[in-house]
Design a protein around this motif. Structure first.
Motif, mmCIF file in Angstrom:
data_model
loop_
_atom_site.group_PDB
_atom_site.id
_atom_site.type_symbol
_atom_site.label_atom_id
_atom_site.label_comp_id
_atom_site.label_asym_id
_atom_site.label_seq_id
_atom_site.Cartn_x
_atom_site.Cartn_y
_atom_site.Cartn_z
ATOM 1 N N LYS A 42 0.803 -1.222 0.000
ATOM 2 C CA LYS A 42 0.000 0.000 0.000
ATOM 3 C C LYS A 42 0.837 1.274 0.000
ATOM 4 O O LYS A 42 0.308 2.354 -0.238
ATOM 5 C CB LYS A 42 -0.984 -0.006 1.178
ATOM 6 C CG LYS A 42 -1.947 -1.157 1.185
ATOM 7 C CD LYS A 42 -2.815 -1.344 -0.060
ATOM 8 C CE LYS A 42 -3.587 -0.159 -0.526
ATOM 9 N NZ LYS A 42 -4.766 -0.545 -1.357
ATOM 10 N N SER A 72 -3.151 -1.067 6.529
ATOM 11 C CA SER A 72 -1.928 -0.931 5.731
ATOM 12 C C SER A 72 -1.846 0.431 5.042
ATOM 13 O O SER A 72 -0.794 1.087 5.086
ATOM 14 C CB SER A 72 -1.868 -2.018 4.665
ATOM 15 O OG SER A 72 -2.172 -3.259 5.202
ATOM 16 N N GLY A 178 -8.220 -6.035 -2.423
ATOM 17 C CA GLY A 178 -8.842 -5.298 -1.327
ATOM 18 C C GLY A 178 -9.598 -4.151 -1.974
ATOM 19 O O GLY A 178 -10.809 -4.184 -2.155
ATOM 20 N N THR A 179 -8.850 -3.157 -2.418
ATOM 21 C CA THR A 179 -9.438 -2.127 -3.278
ATOM 22 C C THR A 179 -9.478 -2.604 -4.723
ATOM 23 O O THR A 179 -10.214 -2.070 -5.543
ATOM 24 C CB THR A 179 -8.591 -0.848 -3.250
ATOM 25 O OG1 THR A 179 -7.291 -1.140 -3.810
ATOM 26 C CG2 THR A 179 -8.418 -0.335 -1.843
ATOM 27 N N GLY A 180 -8.609 -3.552 -5.060
ATOM 28 C CA GLY A 180 -8.465 -4.027 -6.438
ATOM 29 C C GLY A 180 -7.378 -3.292 -7.209
ATOM 30 O O GLY A 180 -7.078 -3.650 -8.348
ATOM 31 N N THR A 182 -4.053 -3.197 -6.934
ATOM 32 C CA THR A 182 -2.879 -3.992 -7.309
ATOM 33 C C THR A 182 -3.200 -4.903 -8.490
ATOM 34 O O THR A 182 -2.453 -4.934 -9.488
ATOM 35 C CB THR A 182 -2.408 -4.873 -6.126
ATOM 36 O OG1 THR A 182 -2.204 -4.045 -4.983
ATOM 37 C CG2 THR A 182 -1.127 -5.611 -6.463
ATOM 38 N N GLY A 228 -7.500 -7.051 4.965
ATOM 39 C CA GLY A 228 -7.081 -6.205 3.846
ATOM 40 C C GLY A 228 -7.525 -6.694 2.479
ATOM 41 O O GLY A 228 -7.295 -6.016 1.481
ATOM 42 N N SER A 272 -2.570 -12.406 3.500
ATOM 43 C CA SER A 272 -2.951 -12.152 2.100
ATOM 44 C C SER A 272 -1.852 -12.656 1.165
ATOM 45 O O SER A 272 -2.136 -13.111 0.051
ATOM 46 C CB SER A 272 -3.265 -10.674 1.851
ATOM 47 O OG SER A 272 -2.137 -9.852 2.037
#
Ligand code: PMP
Length: 333
Positions: A42, A72, A178-180, A182, A228, A272
């Protein structure tokens, strides 16, 4: 701005997981994101978000960075705030590891630990962070979920780095979301260079993206203790991501892999990362021998000492790894 600690973000090693690769006859490589200064992948999103906010004028001298986070991203933002002279106010749900919350406090963030509530509840950490930023003069809401500077970090950083480090010899990229940011950003960058690279989401239980990627419907099943990752909505960072397919990885297999990586690769990483490597290994086994699969080692294991590496916690959650080998990779799919 690219002075100070910001310069140390990214350009992480791509580590060959040699024991795992030898075992399955395919090369599995892990991007060592736990080596970033803030200890996780992150750092990249945080840097791109803060840089973009400075460039647009949303963040100026004396300003405050506000975020709602599993931990994170807040840790990364708190470090950048210190580097650049901002305040940081971080909203964290109370079900995240005590180690991450302690780190946020150590780093000088104003930490608001709030009840873990569903996104649909107005008191969810995400909405509380937005509300606080709206009411605070000089505040910038980082909004890692919808702010696509997050995914841009991986389009410009992670993806091209992996391409260079493998000299273009990469068959698949596998990651949880998580947010997508990556998965989406790295997949975009790799497919720009070779459209044949397979992009795979490995989703924990309790997340709706597995169903979304495979049949277009947001539907969640079961639950996960992993932090996460997993989400029940499509973020701007994930929307339109060129993901070919999704697989599901259960907590017990992710945690078994996390312990296996420590014992056999000497890699002390979080849950993760274990989930990502378990997913990458399963995808690798479905590809021809000699294939190369890349995944992400998102953060380090210290953040989860009191959970994933604590026997009593593991036993209490029915997650104590049963064996020392890799049987779990093939026994369940
Ligand atoms: N692993 C950990 C430990 C995380 O905190 C996150 C982000 N919340 C991820 C993986 C997933 O990263 P992304 O947000 O880019 O999907």
């Amino acid at each position: 701005m690219n002075v100070g600690v910001s310069q140390a973000i990214g350009r992480t090693p791509l580590i060959e997981l040699s024991a795992l690769s030898a075992h399955i006859g395919r090369r599995v490589l892990g991007k060592a994101e736990f080596l970033n200064p803030g200890g996780s992948v992150k750092d990249r999103a945080a840097k791109w978000i803060v840089d973009a906010a400075e460039a647009s004028g949303a963040l100026a001298a004396g300003g405050t960075i506000v975020e709602g986070t599993a931990g994170s991203t807040g840790i990364s933002l708190a470090l950048l705030a210190n580097e650049r002279g901002y305040r940081s106010v971080i909203f964290v749900p109370d079900d995240q590891s005590p180690e991450k919350i302690a780190l946020l406090r150590t780093f000088g963030a104003d930490v608001r630990v709030v009840p873990a509530l569903p996104f649909t509840n107005a008191q969810n950490y995400y909405h509380l962070a937005r509300g606080f930023a709206e009411q605070t003069p000089g505040a910038m809401w980082a909004d890692q979920f919808e702010n696509t500077a997050n995914r841009q970090a991986h389009i410009e950083g992670t993806g091209p780095e992996i391409w260079r480090q493998t000299a273009g010899d990469v068959d698949a990229f596998v990651a949880a979301a998580g947010t997508g940011g990556t998965l989406a950003g790295t997949a975009i960058a790799l497919k720009e260079r070779n459209p044949e690279v397979l992009a795979v989401l490995c989703d924990p239980m309790g997340s709706a993206l597995f169903a979304y990627v495979n049949d277009g419907e947001l539907r969640a099943q079961g639950e996960s203790e992993l932090e996460g990752i997993g989400i029940k909505r499509v973020t701007a960072n994930f929307a339109g991501a060129p993901v070919d397919r999704a697989i599901r990885v259960e907590d017990r297999d992710a945690i078994a892999m996390t312990h296996w990586l420590l014992a056999h690769e000497g890699l002390f990483v979080g849950g993760s990362s274990g989930l990502n490597v378990a997913g990458a290994a399963r995808i690798a086994m479905s590809l021809p021998e000699g294939s190369t699969v890349v995944t992400v080692l998102c953060d380090g294991g210290q953040r989860y000492s009191s959970r994933l590496f604590d026997t009593a916690w593991l036993q209490e959650h029915g997650l104590l790894p049963a064996a020392n080998g890799l049987e779990f990779l093939t026994q369940r799919t």
